[in-house]
Write a protein that holds these residues in place. Structure first.
Motif, PDB file in Angstrom:
ATOM      1  N   GLN A 181      42.625  40.432  36.422  1.00  0.00           N
ATOM      2  CA  GLN A 181      42.963  41.351  37.240  1.00  0.00           C
ATOM      3  C   GLN A 181      42.246  41.412  38.561  1.00  0.00           C
ATOM      4  O   GLN A 181      41.020  41.509  38.915  1.00  0.00           O
ATOM      5  CB  GLN A 181      42.957  42.890  36.819  1.00  0.00           C
ATOM      6  N   PHE A 182      43.210  41.087  39.705  1.00  0.00           N
ATOM      7  CA  PHE A 182      42.654  40.848  41.038  1.00  0.00           C
ATOM      8  C   PHE A 182      42.347  42.405  41.666  1.00  0.00           C
ATOM      9  O   PHE A 182      43.325  42.992  41.885  1.00  0.00           O
ATOM     10  CB  PHE A 182      43.513  40.115  41.980  1.00  0.00           C
ATOM     11  N   ARG A 183      40.973  42.850  41.848  1.00  0.00           N
ATOM     12  CA  ARG A 183      40.790  44.389  42.248  1.00  0.00           C
ATOM     13  C   ARG A 183      40.110  44.225  43.559  1.00  0.00           C
ATOM     14  O   ARG A 183      39.016  43.545  43.506  1.00  0.00           O
ATOM     15  CB  ARG A 183      40.102  44.988  41.332  1.00  0.00           C
ATOM     16  N   GLU A 184      40.872  44.811  44.492  1.00  0.00           N
ATOM     17  CA  GLU A 184      40.046  44.629  45.830  1.00  0.00           C
ATOM     18  C   GLU A 184      40.349  46.175  46.549  1.00  0.00           C
ATOM     19  O   GLU A 184      41.332  46.500  46.847  1.00  0.00           O
ATOM     20  CB  GLU A 184      40.715  43.499  46.946  1.00  0.00           C
ATOM     21  N   LYS A 185      39.110  46.827  46.540  1.00  0.00           N
ATOM     22  CA  LYS A 185      39.194  48.371  46.796  1.00  0.00           C
ATOM     23  C   LYS A 185      38.940  48.471  48.445  1.00  0.00           C
ATOM     24  O   LYS A 185      39.103  49.481  49.004  1.00  0.00           O
ATOM     25  CB  LYS A 185      38.309  49.254  46.094  1.00  0.00           C
ATOM     26  N   ARG A 186      38.485  47.413  49.160  1.00  0.00           N
ATOM     27  CA  ARG A 186      38.219  47.243  50.517  1.00  0.00           C
ATOM     28  C   ARG A 186      39.479  47.503  51.371  1.00  0.00           C
ATOM     29  O   ARG A 186      40.375  46.906  51.003  1.00  0.00           O
ATOM     30  CB  ARG A 186      37.226  46.325  50.917  1.00  0.00           C
ATOM     31  N   SER A 187      39.194  47.924  52.843  1.00  0.00           N
ATOM     32  CA  SER A 187      40.331  47.848  53.510  1.00  0.00           C
ATOM     33  C   SER A 187      40.573  46.333  53.883  1.00  0.00           C
ATOM     34  O   SER A 187      39.757  45.953  54.838  1.00  0.00           O
ATOM     35  CB  SER A 187      40.050  48.753  54.754  1.00  0.00           C
ATOM     36  N   LYS A 188      41.663  45.581  53.339  1.00  0.00           N
ATOM     37  CA  LYS A 188      42.105  44.479  53.761  1.00  0.00           C
ATOM     38  C   LYS A 188      43.342  44.427  54.267  1.00  0.00           C
ATOM     39  O   LYS A 188      44.323  45.125  53.681  1.00  0.00           O
ATOM     40  CB  LYS A 188      41.602  43.387  53.047  1.00  0.00           C
ATOM     41  N   ASP A 189      43.843  43.486  55.107  1.00  0.00           N
ATOM     42  CA  ASP A 189      45.347  43.642  55.715  1.00  0.00           C
ATOM     43  C   ASP A 189      46.142  42.927  54.372  1.00  0.00           C
ATOM     44  O   ASP A 189      45.527  42.342  53.617  1.00  0.00           O
ATOM     45  CB  ASP A 189      45.601  42.838  57.193  1.00  0.00           C
ATOM     46  N   VAL A 223      43.455  41.501  23.339  1.00  0.00           N
ATOM     47  CA  VAL A 223      43.470  40.802  24.585  1.00  0.00           C
ATOM     48  C   VAL A 223      42.360  41.013  25.564  1.00  0.00           C
ATOM     49  O   VAL A 223      41.745  42.174  25.383  1.00  0.00           O
ATOM     50  CB  VAL A 223      44.773  40.617  25.400  1.00  0.00           C
ATOM     51  N   LEU A 224      41.835  40.121  26.401  1.00  0.00           N
ATOM     52  CA  LEU A 224      40.862  40.542  27.375  1.00  0.00           C
ATOM     53  C   LEU A 224      41.335  40.592  28.798  1.00  0.00           C
ATOM     54  O   LEU A 224      41.833  39.424  29.274  1.00  0.00           O
ATOM     55  CB  LEU A 224      39.655  39.604  27.107  1.00  0.00           C
ATOM     56  N   HIS A 225      41.324  41.633  29.311  1.00  0.00           N
ATOM     57  CA  HIS A 225      41.413  41.469  30.879  1.00  0.00           C
ATOM     58  C   HIS A 225      40.197  41.701  31.637  1.00  0.00           C
ATOM     59  O   HIS A 225      39.425  42.467  31.290  1.00  0.00           O
ATOM     60  CB  HIS A 225      42.208  43.129  31.324  1.00  0.00           C
ATOM     61  N   VAL A 226      40.090  40.624  32.501  1.00  0.00           N
ATOM     62  CA  VAL A 226      38.708  40.908  33.372  1.00  0.00           C
ATOM     63  C   VAL A 226      39.008  41.097  34.881  1.00  0.00           C
ATOM     64  O   VAL A 226      39.894  40.467  35.245  1.00  0.00           O
ATOM     65  CB  VAL A 226      37.915  39.466  33.217  1.00  0.00           C
ATOM     66  N   ILE A 227      38.334  41.991  35.227  1.00  0.00           N
ATOM     67  CA  ILE A 227      38.748  42.541  36.515  1.00  0.00           C
ATOM     68  C   ILE A 227      37.803  41.748  37.740  1.00  0.00           C
ATOM     69  O   ILE A 227      36.668  41.912  37.291  1.00  0.00           O
ATOM     70  CB  ILE A 227      38.554  44.040  36.619  1.00  0.00           C
ATOM     71  N   THR A 228      38.365  41.310  38.821  1.00  0.00           N
ATOM     72  CA  THR A 228      37.334  40.893  39.652  1.00  0.00           C
ATOM     73  C   THR A 228      36.820  41.746  40.733  1.00  0.00           C
ATOM     74  O   THR A 228      37.426  43.048  40.621  1.00  0.00           O
ATOM     75  CB  THR A 228      38.318  39.753  40.504  1.00  0.00           C
ATOM     76  N   ASP A 229      35.588  41.651  41.269  1.00  0.00           N
ATOM     77  CA  ASP A 229      35.137  42.474  42.358  1.00  0.00           C
ATOM     78  C   ASP A 229      33.990  41.878  43.193  1.00  0.00           C
ATOM     79  O   ASP A 229      33.349  40.834  42.559  1.00  0.00           O
ATOM     80  CB  ASP A 229      34.443  43.570  41.379  1.00  0.00           C
ATOM     81  N   GLU A 230      34.156  42.167  44.292  1.00  0.00           N
ATOM     82  CA  GLU A 230      33.003  41.556  45.181  1.00  0.00           C
ATOM     83  C   GLU A 230      32.255  42.459  45.850  1.00  0.00           C
ATOM     84  O   GLU A 230      31.344  42.174  46.887  1.00  0.00           O
ATOM     85  CB  GLU A 230      33.862  40.744  46.302  1.00  0.00           C
ATOM     86  N   THR A 231      32.161  43.660  45.443  1.00  0.00           N
ATOM     87  CA  THR A 231      31.366  44.760  46.015  1.00  0.00           C
ATOM     88  C   THR A 231      30.131  45.331  44.806  1.00  0.00           C
ATOM     89  O   THR A 231      29.136  45.285  45.460  1.00  0.00           O
ATOM     90  CB  THR A 231      32.058  46.068  46.345  1.00  0.00           C
TER      91      THR A 231
END
Length: 208
Positions: free
Chosen positions: A36-44, A5-13
């Motif tokens: 996979q929703f990946r968000e490492k920035r500080s967000k509420d 299977v393929l997991h694709v990880i999202t990223d905006e940085t």
């Protein structure tokens, strides 16, 4: 035999051309198995939840792509049929299983083969093992695992192993030969000019 299977990880940085939602739509349209929703920035939390809900709408419309939220079990529990991927500093898997219940997908991170144990691994649905060839997405990443260690972990693990870490179309056959159940890809898809096309190429490489 089930194909990998393929997991694709999202990223905006690492890239600024596409939002999480835009990436999700392209990946789902191209047939990715997991997003996979990946968000490492500080967000509420409410902002993370809003984005995750938008991604889940995309996944539900695709009928074949499932959503996994990285790190945040609290966000995952608020969304029907959403899994979570736990990092090594996140909540213990036993607690997250109590929160999400027996049917949800829970993935775990394994960077050091010395930390592997069957008793720990069996609580997950899959292990994200790597970085196999290093990583471009983290500044303080674990050392490269290599194919030999990956093969040994695939043989020892009681659950599926999903390989991660600079996996490309050029090295994916070597990774698959290690016995993995799938691959997780970030840079090679998200940072490309055409994420949908790249997703399709990875799906072809996986036998879809």
């Amino acid at each position: 035999m089930t194909r990998p299977v393929l997991h694709v990880i999202t990223d905006e940085t690492l890239q600024r051309h596409f939002t999480h939602e835009q990436l999700a739509q392209r990946m789902a349209d191209a047939g990715a198995d997991f997003l996979q929703f990946r968000e490492k920035r500080s967000k509420d939390t409410l902002a993370l939840l809003k984005t995750a809900q938008a991604l889940q709408q995309v996944c539900q419309q695709s009928t074949h792509t499932r959503l996994i939220v990285n790190d945040r079990a609290d966000v995952a529990v608020a969304i029907d049929d959403c899994g979570v991927h736990l990092g090594q500093r996140d909540l213990p898997v036993a607690i997250v299983r109590q929160i999400l219940g027996p049917e949800r997908i829970i993935g775990g991170t394994l960077n050091d083969p010395n930390e592997f144990s069957r008793s720990w691994a069996q609580h997950f649905n899959y292990l994200g093992v790597g970085p196999v060839f290093g990583t471009n997405s983290k500044t303080n990443s674990a050392p490269s695992l290599g194919l030999d260690a990956l093969t040994e972990l695939c043989q020892a693990s009681p659950v599926d192993v999903i390989a991660i870490g600079n996996i490309t179309l050029k090295n994916i056959d070597d990774v698959l030969a290690a016995g993995v159940a799938g691959v997780a890809v970030l840079s090679a898809i998200v940072c490309s000019k055409d994420p949908a096309k790249q997703t399709q190429e990875f799906m072809k490489a996986l036998g879809a």
